[in-house]
Write a protein that holds these residues in place. Sequence first.
Motif, PDB file in Angstrom:
ATOM      1  N   GLN A   9       0.826  -1.204   0.000  1.00 16.39           N
ATOM      2  CA  GLN A   9       0.000   0.000   0.000  1.00 16.39           C
ATOM      3  C   GLN A   9       0.862   1.258   0.000  1.00 16.39           C
ATOM      4  O   GLN A   9       0.506   2.261  -0.623  1.00 16.39           O
ATOM      5  N   SER A  67       1.848   1.854  -3.454  1.00 14.30           N
ATOM      6  CA  SER A  67       0.709   2.371  -4.208  1.00 14.30           C
ATOM      7  C   SER A  67       0.504   3.860  -3.953  1.00 14.30           C
ATOM      8  O   SER A  67       0.164   4.621  -4.867  1.00 14.30           O
ATOM      9  N   SER A 118      -5.888   3.360  -1.036  1.00 13.64           N
ATOM     10  CA  SER A 118      -4.536   2.936  -0.653  1.00 13.64           C
ATOM     11  C   SER A 118      -4.112   3.579   0.660  1.00 13.64           C
ATOM     12  O   SER A 118      -3.467   2.939   1.498  1.00 13.64           O
TER      13      SER A 118
END
Length: 291
Positions: free
Chosen positions: A37, A40, A49
Amino acid sequence: MKDDDRTHEIAALGDGAQAESTFAALAAPLVDEALAQNASIHAEASPESLHQLRVALRRLRSLWWAYRPLLDKTENTRQRALYRFLADAAGRTRDWDILLELLTNAKDESGASSYLHEVPASLHEARERALATSRETLINADIRSVLHDALARTSKELNTAPERHALQKFAAARVRVAEKALRKRMRKASRAKRADDESLHDVRKSGKRVRYLIEFFGPALAGTSHEHTLKHLKNMQQCFGELNDVIASVALLRENMHLFASEEEAHEALTFLKRRRKQRQREAVRLLKKA
């Protein structure tokens, strides 16, 4: 957070599983999720995210809390504080996303003032500034090294400890401690003469901890069905999460009233959020009284 194979791995360990040797199987997927995450966020930084990074870091804090009796107290406290710091770094941008979503929805509600027809561009610009700060903080924190180091150090501490604890007994004891704290905070919040945001927030945090621990240790909690408890906790988390979102949005908006084009527009937005907060407070209290 996406499903993973942790529960299957724990179940495969059998009745002789030890809490110490199980730790890495629980922690590693959370570390991987947090790092995915984080990557991201640097690529796109979508609201989802940001949210999922916070969730993964909160789960890590709960896991380290679960293992607190087996770990050095000072180091455990430091690790949990670090996860909170990282979660807060992502959280500031996430708070802006929630505020923008609430105000965007406000203009579609019946009875909404003309002041809420459009969310000011200045608020979106503030969100982008918050995102830049979040990214910079996470980059400077070197989150990959931090999380991998924490996993390695804690695993080593547990695996070299002279004493061993049966996973089933250890897990059940830690869940009981968390459940006891939740019941205590629910009683306090439900008996308050008027809605107390701090008490309700404590219920939310305690409920999440119980839920995470049950999800962590699932198969090790032999002889006890937690399906009903999990369902109740998820419903409670949804309700209390929505309340927390509005409370955070009220605070954030108050800090940034100057970003609106006019005083009337700012106060109209604040009035809408206060009205929504009162509604969420009533829902949360009703849920507590039914428990």
